[in-house]
Design a protein around this motif. Structure first.
Motif, PDB file in Angstrom:
ATOM      1  N   LEU A 107      11.380   7.060  -3.632  1.00 34.24           N
ATOM      2  CA  LEU A 107      12.702   6.463  -3.520  1.00 34.24           C
ATOM      3  C   LEU A 107      13.410   6.462  -4.867  1.00 34.24           C
ATOM      4  CD1 LEU A 107      14.666   5.032  -1.581  1.00 34.24           C
ATOM      5  CD2 LEU A 107      13.622   2.867  -2.264  1.00 34.24           C
ATOM      6  N   ALA A 108      12.651   6.287  -5.968  1.00 35.47           N
ATOM      7  CA  ALA A 108      13.250   6.289  -7.298  1.00 35.47           C
ATOM      8  C   ALA A 108      13.815   7.659  -7.653  1.00 35.47           C
ATOM      9  CB  ALA A 108      12.209   5.867  -8.333  1.00 35.47           C
ATOM     10  N   ASN A 151      10.930   6.368 -15.619  1.00 32.62           N
ATOM     11  CA  ASN A 151      11.700   6.317 -14.374  1.00 32.62           C
ATOM     12  C   ASN A 151      10.892   5.763 -13.208  1.00 32.62           C
ATOM     13  OD1 ASN A 151      14.614   7.854 -14.133  1.00 32.62           O
ATOM     14  ND2 ASN A 151      13.463   8.528 -15.923  1.00 32.62           N
ATOM     15  N   LEU A 152       9.567   5.787 -13.296  1.00 32.98           N
ATOM     16  CA  LEU A 152       8.734   5.301 -12.197  1.00 32.98           C
ATOM     17  C   LEU A 152       8.117   3.939 -12.487  1.00 32.98           C
ATOM     18  CD1 LEU A 152       6.881   8.529 -11.017  1.00 32.98           C
ATOM     19  CD2 LEU A 152       8.879   7.437 -10.019  1.00 32.98           C
ATOM     20  N   ASP A 169       7.896  16.277  -3.044  1.00 36.26           N
ATOM     21  CA  ASP A 169       7.441  15.658  -1.800  1.00 36.26           C
ATOM     22  C   ASP A 169       6.191  14.812  -2.054  1.00 36.26           C
ATOM     23  OD1 ASP A 169       5.476  17.542  -2.208  1.00 36.26           O
ATOM     24  OD2 ASP A 169       6.189  18.885  -0.633  1.00 36.26           O
ATOM     25  N   ARG A 170       5.664  14.221  -0.991  1.00 33.43           N
ATOM     26  CA  ARG A 170       4.537  13.290  -1.104  1.00 33.43           C
ATOM     27  C   ARG A 170       3.279  13.960  -1.666  1.00 33.43           C
ATOM     28  NH1 ARG A 170       3.253   8.182   0.957  1.00 33.43           N
ATOM     29  NH2 ARG A 170       5.394   8.013   1.746  1.00 33.43           N
ATOM     30  N   ASP A 171       3.139  15.272  -1.485  1.00 32.69           N
ATOM     31  CA  ASP A 171       1.949  15.970  -1.963  1.00 32.69           C
ATOM     32  C   ASP A 171       1.854  15.949  -3.492  1.00 32.69           C
ATOM     33  OD1 ASP A 171       1.255  16.539   0.618  1.00 32.69           O
ATOM     34  OD2 ASP A 171       2.160  18.538   0.622  1.00 32.69           O
ATOM     35  N   GLY A 219       0.779  -1.213   0.000  1.00 27.11           N
ATOM     36  CA  GLY A 219       0.000   0.000   0.000  1.00 27.11           C
ATOM     37  C   GLY A 219       0.818   1.273   0.000  1.00 27.11           C
ATOM     38  N   ASP A 220       2.111   1.236  -0.313  1.00 23.95           N
ATOM     39  CA  ASP A 220       2.909   2.449  -0.324  1.00 23.95           C
ATOM     40  C   ASP A 220       3.721   2.574  -1.608  1.00 23.95           C
ATOM     41  OD1 ASP A 220       3.845   4.864   0.643  1.00 23.95           O
ATOM     42  OD2 ASP A 220       5.581   3.946   1.601  1.00 23.95           O
TER      43      ASP A 220
END
Length: 229
Positions: A62-63, A202-203, A117-119, A54-55
Motif C-alpha cells: 500500500l505504501a 519509505n516502508l 507484486d507480493r512475490d 499478520g499482513d
C-alpha cells in the motif's frame, strides 16, 4: 369493600399507562446519541489504529501503491568532448578547425515500482523482518546543460557551418560519454545504496504508524545474495 376499590383501580391504571410510553420517548434521543458516539469511535479506531493482523506485506504494498517510479539518486558531472572539422576543394583539406567542449551532464537513477507484486516481499514474523527484492535501476538519458558548457576553438577560419557541425558532434559525443560514465560501477554502487536507504525509509515509517512497531526492513536487488541471519 370490593365496590370501594374499583374507583381507585380506575384512577391508577391510566397513570401507569401514560408514564411508560413517556419513559420510552425520553430514552430514544439518548439512545441515538450513544449509537452516534459508538459509530464515531469505531470509525476513528478503524482509520487510525486498525490494521489487518499478520499482513505487513499488504501494508508495504500500500505504501508503494501510488508511486509508479521513485527517483533515488542523481549524479551531476562534466564530460569533455573534442571534434575536428576539415573542409576543402577537390579532396584537398584547405581549412581545419578544432573545438573542445566541457559540458555538465545530469543522470537520474529510478526504481520502477509498478511491478512490485507480493512475490517481491517476504515477512518473517519471528524476527519481525520484512525482506524486499528490488528490480534493476533504470538510468535516465543524460541531460546535457549545453547553456553552461565551456568551449575552446582552434582554426584559421571557422565557418558558420563548421561551427554548427563541431557543436553537434561534441553534443553527441558528450551524451555517449555521459551514458557510459553513468554505468560506472562506483557510481552504480552509490545509486543502489541510495535506493536501498530510500526503500527502507519509505516502508519502515508507514509500518510503524500502522502499528507493527520497530520492523526491520532488508532490501536487496535482483541477483544479490540474501543476508545471513
Amino acid at each position: 369493600m370490593a365496590d370501594d376499590l374499583k374507583p381507585a383501580e380506575q384512577t391508577i391504571a391510566p397513570e401507569l399507562r401514560e408514564q411508560r410510553p413517556l419513559a420510552r420517548v425520553q430514552a430514544v434521543p439518548w439512545l441515538i446519541v450513544i449509537l452516534l458516539l459508538a459509530a464515531v469511535a469505531w470509525l476513528g479506531w478503524r482509520a487510525f489504529f486498525y490494521h489487518e493482523e499478520g499482513d505487513p506485506v499488504g501494508s508495504a504494498m500500500l505504501a508503494f501503491e501510488k508511486q509508479n517510479s521513485l527517483t533515488v539518486f542523481s549524479s551531476r558531472f562534466e564530460v569533455v568532448a573534442e571534434s575536428v572539422d576539415r573542409r576543402g576543394v577537390l579532396n584537398f583539406d584547405l581549412l581545419e578547425s578544432r573545438q573542445a567542449a566541457i559540458i555538465p551532464a545530469t543522470v537520474e537513477y529510478r526504481l520502477d515500482l509498478s511491478n512490485m507484486d507480493r512475490d517481491r516481499f517476504a515477512w518473517d514474523a519471528g524476527s519481525e523482518t520484512l525482506s524486499v527484492v528490488l528490480p534493476p535501476l533504470r538510468i535516465s538519458r543524460p541531460n546535457l546543460d549545453e547553456g553552461a558548457q565551456k568551449t575552446f576553438t582552434e582554426g584559421t577560419y571557422v565557418s558558420r557551418d563548421a561551427s554548427a557541425d563541431l557543436a553537434r558532434n561534441n553534443s553527441q559525443q558528450a551524451e555517449r560519454k555521459a551514458a557510459a560514465f553513468a554505468k560506472n560501477p562506483e557510481v552504480l554502487a552509490l545509486a543502489r545504496q541510495a535506493a536501498k536507504d530510500a526503500v527502507r525509509q519509505n516502508l519502515a515509517i508507514p509500518l510503524q504508524v500502522a502499528g507493527y512497531g520497530e520492523v526491520t526492513v532488508e532490501v536487496r536487488f535482483d541477483g544479490e545474495t540474501p543476508p545471513r541471519n
